[in-house]
Enzyme design. Sequence first.
Site, PDB file in Angstrom:
ATOM      1  N   GLU A 329     152.475  38.581  47.796  1.00  0.00           N
ATOM      2  CA  GLU A 329     151.655  38.957  48.970  1.00  0.00           C
ATOM      3  C   GLU A 329     152.157  40.268  49.580  1.00  0.00           C
ATOM      4  OE1 GLU A 329     149.048  37.432  48.893  1.00  0.00           O
ATOM      5  OE2 GLU A 329     149.674  35.629  47.843  1.00  0.00           O
ATOM      6  N   TYR A 416     144.728  38.353  37.181  1.00  0.00           N
ATOM      7  CA  TYR A 416     146.150  38.350  37.510  1.00  0.00           C
ATOM      8  C   TYR A 416     147.014  38.681  36.295  1.00  0.00           C
ATOM      9  CZ  TYR A 416     145.052  35.955  41.913  1.00  0.00           C
ATOM     10  OH  TYR A 416     144.570  35.647  43.151  1.00  0.00           O
TER      11      TYR A 416
HETATM   12  N1  BES Z   1     144.430  37.505  47.482  1.00  0.00           N
HETATM   13  C1  BES Z   1     144.851  36.356  46.805  1.00  0.00           C
HETATM   14  C2  BES Z   1     144.119  35.120  47.205  1.00  0.00           C
HETATM   15  C3  BES Z   1     142.616  35.164  47.007  1.00  0.00           C
HETATM   16  C4  BES Z   1     142.048  35.858  45.960  1.00  0.00           C
HETATM   17  C5  BES Z   1     141.813  34.513  47.896  1.00  0.00           C
HETATM   18  C6  BES Z   1     140.656  35.899  45.834  1.00  0.00           C
HETATM   19  C7  BES Z   1     140.443  34.538  47.749  1.00  0.00           C
HETATM   20  C8  BES Z   1     139.861  35.238  46.716  1.00  0.00           C
HETATM   21  C9  BES Z   1     146.357  36.128  46.947  1.00  0.00           C
HETATM   22  O1  BES Z   1     147.085  37.304  46.965  1.00  0.00           O
HETATM   23  C10 BES Z   1     146.822  35.377  45.757  1.00  0.00           C
HETATM   24  O2  BES Z   1     146.721  35.906  44.689  1.00  0.00           O
HETATM   25  N2  BES Z   1     147.335  34.180  45.955  1.00  0.00           N
HETATM   26  C11 BES Z   1     147.869  33.357  44.884  1.00  0.00           C
HETATM   27  C12 BES Z   1     149.359  33.493  44.844  1.00  0.00           C
HETATM   28  C13 BES Z   1     149.951  34.191  43.754  1.00  0.00           C
HETATM   29  C14 BES Z   1     151.442  34.186  43.763  1.00  0.00           C
HETATM   30  C15 BES Z   1     149.336  34.369  42.468  1.00  0.00           C
HETATM   31  C16 BES Z   1     147.566  31.924  45.205  1.00  0.00           C
HETATM   32  O3  BES Z   1     146.996  31.655  46.252  1.00  0.00           O
HETATM   33  O4  BES Z   1     147.905  31.049  44.423  1.00  0.00           O
HETATM   34 ZN    ZN Z   2     147.095  38.181  45.029  1.00  0.00          ZN
END
Ligand code: BES
Ligand code: ZN
Length: 701
Positions: A329, A416
């Site tokens: 984050e 990702y």
């Molecule tokens: N920005 C994302 C969360 C998100 C993405 C919310 C698309 C809604 C739509 C956040 O940065 C994220 O990637 N969170 C991941 C954590 C991560 C360590 C991969 C999660 O929530 O699991």
């Molecule tokens: Zn993210």
Amino acid sequence: MSLVSSSFAQSSQAPAYANVLAKRPSDLRPFLSLHNQSYSNGSEWLLKDLKLNIEVQFSQQRLRASGEYSFQQLAPSNWLVLDVQDMQVLRAIDMETQRPLAFAIIENPYGSRGLKSGVHSHALVIQTDGIQDHLQLRLEWMTEPQSSALQWLEPSQTHDKQSPFLFSQSQAILARSWVPLQDCPSVRFTYQAEVTVPSNMEVVMSAVPVHKSMADSSHVRVLFEQKRPVPSYLLALSVGEFEYRALSEKCGIYAEPGLIKKAVWEFADLPAMIDSAEALYGPYAWGRYDVLVLPPSFPFGGMENPCVTFATPTIIAGDRSLTSLLAHELAHSWSGNLVTNHTWDDFWLNEGFTVYFESRIMEKVYGKQYADMLTVLGWSDLQGTLNELKDVPGDTHLHLELGTRDPDDGLTDIAYEKGRFFLMLIEQRVGREAFDRFLKQYFETNAFGTMSSERFIQLLNRDLLSQNPDWDMDQEIESWIYGEGVPQPWPLFSSTELSRVALMAQAYNRTRSLSEINTDGFTTHHWLCLLRNLELQDSAEMAALDRAYGFTQKENAEIACLWFVHAAHCHYRVAYPAMESFLLQVGRRKFLMPVYEAMVAGGIESKEEGFAMYLRARPGYHSVSRQSLDELFALETVEEDPLPFNMPNPHSVPVIEPPRESRLPDSQGGDGSGNGTTRDGGTLREVPVSPSGLDPDGGRP
Ligand code: BES
Ligand code: ZN
């Protein structure tokens, strides 16, 4: 659920004058367009600044809000279209003349050809003057208790069980359910907000708090300022009884009083992470960096809201083993918040860059061996996702073509992990030093702007790859970004630690003998690797593993989740009470989906049991998790289609200036006081005006 009726018809607050825009809201549909999941006409009006005033009403589970919007006109237009959802819009006023503006909400304008996956998004159409270089607009609205971005929690759903709690989740396109706006990532605006909350509560926003005062004897008012322009998906609000502890001068933790000590211990490395991130890619641009620990129903692991990351409490494992999420984050403060994906099709530019950056931070803070373990686990996530997407190969492209699909559908590990491994490949081609130089410059020169996949490719070639003929990557770029799967050559990576674990798991799978497994020195990531690689077949085997390692009792949410997936597959009922209590407690979608999916796949009885558990847990979940799980259990809502019509290209809609007399400020018969035609004040002459000045009844200018 019928979505075609006008919200005005359903609402006792219906503005009597709403229909002055056209005889029927449906007459406006042909003038609307849907682009990048937004109905807004951003090529004509651009939001520059927003001043919010928000009253948080826990007793009614709603926000009573107003906004003062500064729009810049880019092309002559007779109407402004904003995205809205789950709210009643009460009033629209031209702040310069103080006169009301006519408006209407067109519900789900494209019906089943509109936004997919049950996004019930609407267009708020406001009549404006044809040519004016800016517009100062005031809107007033009230959210509904089911507003999709907001989750209103009862005290029982919080850690301390003392007070209610509210949090928002705007990404990807949920900001429109608490603030009317141009809800797409290419529009950036600065904002200020004055938020009134009960005086025993704290409030945070994705901004800096600059002033706090008593609003009345039982409420405080906090003023926030976000001086850097942000896209709508980064608007965030949370209110609850939480405390703050500083970790350093520029960062700290908000959490409920009963959790703050544990959270502060768990996140102690945050200042070191910030230092490492800055050393890699330049100064942190957002002033403070704080983390708010939310109640467990938060549907994500973390959300990179500027100035204050929102985080799930499930990363508080008691051993600091899940803090890579904070590095992730934090990294978004550059990749995403500073250089933002231009559309949700370019989502990998946010997330792939962030996973790459996260890994670099982890390597700096915890060493290469640790980062390598995370990389190998990421690769195995990616293989799992490729397998799941076998039948939708288009979704394995880095650059997506979402069309009218909800961006949430594109939210897979492709963005990702495929994104991260592509960047690793580039790094390995050009060397770390050259790649870091490029990335630093990329963040610096594109700061507070947006980036498309196409533009990124141009920059990559221009600023990096063209420097050395051996670095030509045309072929790879094409196949990684626009092609399916993960093309060869792959970047090189390995983890001796996890290779050892994988070998043990394979030996166990062959022999079914626990003596093959030696867990000495295991960390969370070793356990995760083991559980992913074990091929378990029945509940007797599960029982033996449980006796040896006590999996059912493990509190680490990542480990628990994998164990419960095995339990569901193997019908290991001993773990079901723990599994159900996990499902009732935790709302993080990443954990819920695989467990419920395993139950659904486990035969009819198991599916029914899973469904029963879901129904018990569902009221506690955020709309984001509910939506995915409703789909899994085929809990469908039926949408009706409006009358068929063609989807217009926004640029082909003629902009015709309305005749002077049809413009509202001059034609509403106001009393000259500048506020003659308010909803409360009452009398408003109905003027047949429609967008573009095209009167559906033929009254052309
Ligand atoms: N920005 C994302 C969360 C998100 C993405 C919310 C698309 C809604 C739509 C956040 O940065 C994220 O990637 N969170 C991941 C954590 C991560 C360590 C991969 C999660 O929530 O699991
Ligand atoms: Zn993210």
